[in-house]
Design a protein around this motif. Structure first.
Motif, PDB file in Angstrom:
ATOM      1  N   ALA A   1       1.037   9.805   0.393  1.00 26.70           N
ATOM      2  CA  ALA A   1      -0.007  10.207  -0.548  1.00 26.70           C
ATOM      3  C   ALA A   1       0.465  10.230  -1.996  1.00 26.70           C
ATOM      4  N   ASN A   2       1.746  10.434  -2.228  1.00 19.92           N
ATOM      5  CA  ASN A   2       2.231  10.629  -3.593  1.00 19.92           C
ATOM      6  C   ASN A   2       3.170   9.530  -4.058  1.00 19.92           C
ATOM      7  N   ILE A   3       3.085   8.355  -3.456  1.00 18.50           N
ATOM      8  CA  ILE A   3       4.048   7.313  -3.803  1.00 18.50           C
ATOM      9  C   ILE A   3       3.498   6.311  -4.813  1.00 18.50           C
ATOM     10  N   ASN A   4       2.230   6.444  -5.191  1.00 20.01           N
ATOM     11  CA  ASN A   4       1.670   5.526  -6.188  1.00 20.01           C
ATOM     12  C   ASN A   4       1.278   6.321  -7.430  1.00 20.01           C
ATOM     13  N   PRO A   5       1.714   5.886  -8.605  1.00 27.47           N
ATOM     14  CA  PRO A   5       1.440   6.641  -9.827  1.00 27.47           C
ATOM     15  C   PRO A   5      -0.043   6.868 -10.093  1.00 27.47           C
ATOM     16  N   LEU A   6      -0.905   5.985  -9.629  1.00 28.08           N
ATOM     17  CA  LEU A   6      -2.333   6.122  -9.904  1.00 28.08           C
ATOM     18  C   LEU A   6      -3.042   7.042  -8.916  1.00 28.08           C
ATOM     19  N   GLY A   7      -2.416   7.291  -7.767  1.00 27.81           N
ATOM     20  CA  GLY A   7      -3.034   8.183  -6.802  1.00 27.81           C
ATOM     21  C   GLY A   7      -2.928   7.687  -5.379  1.00 27.81           C
ATOM     22  N   ALA A   8      -3.276   8.571  -4.431  1.00 27.25           N
ATOM     23  CA  ALA A   8      -3.120   8.273  -3.015  1.00 27.25           C
ATOM     24  C   ALA A   8      -3.979   7.108  -2.557  1.00 27.25           C
ATOM     25  N   GLN A   9      -5.112   6.891  -3.221  1.00 28.80           N
ATOM     26  CA  GLN A   9      -6.009   5.829  -2.760  1.00 28.80           C
ATOM     27  C   GLN A   9      -5.410   4.450  -2.933  1.00 28.80           C
ATOM     28  N   TRP A  10      -4.343   4.312  -3.718  1.00 26.45           N
ATOM     29  CA  TRP A  10      -3.667   3.024  -3.858  1.00 26.45           C
ATOM     30  C   TRP A  10      -2.629   2.798  -2.754  1.00 26.45           C
ATOM     31  N   THR A  11      -2.555   3.729  -1.808  1.00 24.48           N
ATOM     32  CA  THR A  11      -1.680   3.570  -0.642  1.00 24.48           C
ATOM     33  C   THR A  11      -2.533   3.267   0.581  1.00 24.48           C
ATOM     34  N   LEU A  12      -2.258   2.134   1.229  1.00 28.59           N
ATOM     35  CA  LEU A  12      -2.972   1.740   2.435  1.00 28.59           C
ATOM     36  C   LEU A  12      -2.227   2.281   3.656  1.00 28.59           C
ATOM     37  N   SER A  13      -2.971   2.778   4.645  1.00 28.16           N
ATOM     38  CA  SER A  13      -2.355   3.385   5.824  1.00 28.16           C
ATOM     39  C   SER A  13      -2.843   2.723   7.107  1.00 28.16           C
ATOM     40  N   PRO A  14      -1.997   2.719   8.159  1.00 20.16           N
ATOM     41  CA  PRO A  14      -2.372   2.117   9.437  1.00 20.16           C
ATOM     42  C   PRO A  14      -3.271   3.005  10.279  1.00 20.16           C
ATOM     43  N   GLU A  15      -3.221   4.314  10.016  1.00 18.14           N
ATOM     44  CA  GLU A  15      -4.068   5.292  10.704  1.00 18.14           C
ATOM     45  C   GLU A  15      -4.869   6.057   9.655  1.00 18.14           C
ATOM     46  N   ASP A  16      -5.953   6.665  10.092  1.00 13.93           N
ATOM     47  CA  ASP A  16      -6.795   7.418   9.162  1.00 13.93           C
ATOM     48  C   ASP A  16      -6.216   8.821   9.005  1.00 13.93           C
ATOM     49  N   TYR A  17      -5.445   9.016   7.943  1.00 19.26           N
ATOM     50  CA  TYR A  17      -4.762  10.289   7.720  1.00 19.26           C
ATOM     51  C   TYR A  17      -5.631  11.307   6.986  1.00 19.26           C
ATOM     52  N   ARG A  18      -6.862  10.938   6.650  1.00 15.68           N
ATOM     53  CA  ARG A  18      -7.753  11.891   6.002  1.00 15.68           C
ATOM     54  C   ARG A  18      -8.213  12.943   7.011  1.00 15.68           C
ATOM     55  N   PRO A  19      -8.546  14.175   6.595  1.00 13.85           N
ATOM     56  CA  PRO A  19      -8.546  14.676   5.211  1.00 13.85           C
ATOM     57  C   PRO A  19      -7.191  15.214   4.752  1.00 13.85           C
ATOM     58  N   ARG A  20      -6.207  15.215   5.648  1.00 11.08           N
ATOM     59  CA  ARG A  20      -4.911  15.772   5.264  1.00 11.08           C
ATOM     60  C   ARG A  20      -4.245  14.960   4.170  1.00 11.08           C
ATOM     61  N   ARG A  21      -4.435  13.651   4.211  1.00  8.11           N
ATOM     62  CA  ARG A  21      -3.905  12.759   3.176  1.00  8.11           C
ATOM     63  C   ARG A  21      -5.030  11.850   2.727  1.00  8.11           C
ATOM     64  N   ASN A  22      -5.182  11.683   1.411  1.00  6.82           N
ATOM     65  CA  ASN A  22      -6.303  10.917   0.888  1.00  6.82           C
ATOM     66  C   ASN A  22      -5.941   9.459   0.647  1.00  6.82           C
ATOM     67  N   THR A  23      -5.130   8.884   1.554  1.00  8.36           N
ATOM     68  CA  THR A  23      -4.793   7.479   1.436  1.00  8.36           C
ATOM     69  C   THR A  23      -5.983   6.626   1.888  1.00  8.36           C
ATOM     70  N   THR A  24      -5.916   5.327   1.615  1.00  9.89           N
ATOM     71  CA  THR A  24      -6.994   4.418   2.004  1.00  9.89           C
ATOM     72  C   THR A  24      -6.700   3.834   3.373  1.00  9.89           C
ATOM     73  N   TYR A  25      -7.602   4.074   4.300  1.00 14.39           N
ATOM     74  CA  TYR A  25      -7.399   3.619   5.669  1.00 14.39           C
ATOM     75  C   TYR A  25      -7.741   2.137   5.811  1.00 14.39           C
ATOM     76  N   LEU A  26      -6.736   1.335   6.137  1.00 16.81           N
ATOM     77  CA  LEU A  26      -6.937  -0.071   6.464  1.00 16.81           C
ATOM     78  C   LEU A  26      -6.900  -0.281   7.974  1.00 16.81           C
ATOM     79  N   GLY A  27      -5.837   0.230   8.602  1.00 19.91           N
ATOM     80  CA  GLY A  27      -5.704   0.081  10.042  1.00 19.91           C
ATOM     81  C   GLY A  27      -5.264  -1.310  10.453  1.00 19.91           C
ATOM     82  N   TYR A  28      -5.153  -1.497  11.758  1.00 17.43           N
ATOM     83  CA  TYR A  28      -4.736  -2.791  12.292  1.00 17.43           C
ATOM     84  C   TYR A  28      -5.360  -2.985  13.661  1.00 17.43           C
ATOM     85  N   SER A  29      -5.221  -4.181  14.188  1.00 21.20           N
ATOM     86  CA  SER A  29      -5.807  -4.494  15.486  1.00 21.20           C
ATOM     87  C   SER A  29      -4.777  -5.177  16.382  1.00 21.20           C
TER      88      SER A  29
END
Length: 463
Positions: free
Chosen positions: A201-229
């Motif tokens: 969540a805190n690795i991008n200077p502009l905010g958590a939404q600029w971090t893509l995640s494989p799982e939906d970590y919201r609401p605990r983390r406000n990263t952007t959920y991309l996921g995989y198949s």
């Protein structure tokens, strides 16, 4: 769809020439897989010197053993060739002129035959979705290369996929990012970090939404959920009827443990040898795994790991070299012939449980921590695979670690209540494509500008 501007042939030709010089001129030939050993001229330069070759054929992929371990280069050649061809001809397909620049090694390594772990599976799923949506993926092996790519193709590049380390590197090296003093750098808002874990969540200077995640970590983390198949891969393998699973009517249970260290008592494995042996005696289950030692493990660590393996567990890699691993066909074969997949507490968030469900194999998911005052509150659970903790039998059996009766009951219920193929809606490739399309087309520039204005109002220094 992108419309061709006036005098496109000239624009495309100039862009092509500049890109060729970047890709094949400004590099260290001694480290290039395409360097000619006995000539001062590379194959690309030979083509440039030939008047018999169309400028747009220069980037056509070549058949060469030299690029066999550098398939991302072939991807670039094909992508650039197709992009310039369609611009010149005015017949680009939907999204073709939108470039997704990829610098993360999680993409490049598997394309070179590297290890396929969870991050690589996520990367290859993303790459497949990129291609299915018609975008043009291009690869840059370093952030310096990514910056040069952006100088040449900036208007075409929608986003740049990077790792956590690459994001930090780019923002700490002035020539990489765009600033008032470096107008030719990469705009920060184009850098999207693919990060596997929930701590992103805190690795991008502009905010958590600029971090893509494989799982939906919201609401605990406000990263952007991309996921995989895993759907395209697992559905290549046939569904094995439950009547054909196991040997001599003994139900086969596969253990999710590629390393023997997961049985080391120091790592607090979810199930002890006594729990495994008791479950085998009561259910008749046959436990199977394909686990090996890590090369760096000491003899003492190896001994402790081996001592944590129950007598009722058969290891298909026993006696084989530590470097040996099952082929993909062998892995899916063992998994698909099982009545259940058992987690050991590690590895966390592995894609394998999704593979198992796709093959009709339920997952026994260890609950590692829970609220002692309200044990049934799933929001307080921490499991081996939190992406599956909200599912219930017959698909997922969430069992508290050390619970022998619960473990045995889950094995028995999984055996008595077989399931068909099950692919969660959110991990279908069509769902990944839908989320990826929204991410690529999002107005990241406007969102970044709004964030910076808000920070200025609060008197925060620009980051």
């Amino acid at each position: 769809m992108w419309r061709r501007p006036a005098r496109t042939p000239l624009t495309a030709s100039l862009l092509l020439i500049l890109t060729i010089y970047f890709l094949y001129g400004f590099h260290d030939r001694s480290s290039s897989p395409r360097a000619a050993e006995d000539s001062d001229t590379t194959p690309i330069e030979s083509k440039l010197l030939s008047s018999q070759v169309s400028p747009f054929d220069i980037l056509a992929p070549e058949d060469s053993d030299a690029t066999s371990n550098y398939t991302w280069i072939t991807h670039n050649q094909r992508g650039m060739h197709a992009l310039f061809r369609c611009i010149e001809g005015g017949n680009c397909q939907q999204n073709q002129t939108k470039v997704i620049l990829i610098s993360s090694n999680d993409f490049i390594s598997p394309l070179q035959g590297g290890y396929i772990g969870g991050e690589a599976i996520w990367a290859m799923s993303t790459l497949k979705a990129i291609k299915n949506l018609g975008y043009t993926p291009l690869f840059a092996a370093t952030m310096e290369a990514a910056a040069h790519f952006h100088q040449l193709l900036g208007p075409f590049i929608k986003i740049i996929l990077v790792s956590h380390a690459q994001n930090l590197y780019c923002h700490s090296h002035p020539p990489c990012t765009k600033t008032a003093h470096n107008p030719g750098g990469i705009p920060s808002w184009k850098l999207l970090t693919q990060h596997f874990w929930a701590d992103g969540a805190n690795i991008n200077p502009l905010g958590a939404q600029w971090t893509l995640s494989p799982e939906d970590y919201r609401p605990r983390r406000n990263t952007t959920y991309l996921g995989y198949s895993v759907e395209p891969q697992c559905t290549k393998y046939p569904f094995i009827p439950h009547s054909q699973r196991g040997q001599e009517k003994a139900p086969q249970v596969y253990i999710l443990a590629k390393y023997l260290k997961f049985f080391n008592p120091a790592l607090r494995p979810a199930w002890t040898p006594e729990i495994f042996d008791a479950a085998a005696n009561e259910t008749g289950a046959r436990f199977l795994m394909a686990a090996r030692h890590l090369p760096e493990e000491s003899d003492e660590q190896r001994a402790r790991s081996r001592n944590g393996v129950a007598k009722s567990i058969e290891n298909t890699l026993e006696g084989r070299l530590d470097e040996e691993v099952p082929t993909q066909k062998e892995f899916y074969g063992m998994l698909g012939r099982s009545v259940a997949l058992v987690g050991m507490g590690n590895p966390m968030l592995s894609p394998t449980p999704y593979d198992a469900l796709c093959l009709g194999v339920p997952f026994i998911n260890p609950i590692l921590n829970w609220d002692r005052t309200n044990p049934s509150d799933r929001s307080r659970w921490r499991t081996q695979h939190d992406g599956l903790k909200d599912l219930s039998p017959p698909y997922v059996y969430n069992v508290r670690i050390g619970d022998q009766k619960g473990f045995t009951r889950a094995i028995r219920q999984a055996t008595e209540n077989p399931i068909e193929r099950y692919v969660l809606e959110r991990i279908k490739l069509s769902s990944v494509e839908e989320r990826l399309g929204r991410i690529v087309e999002w107005d990241w520039r406007s969102e970044a500008a709004m964030i910076m204005r808000e920070r200025e109002k609060r008197g925060e220094a620009p980051s």
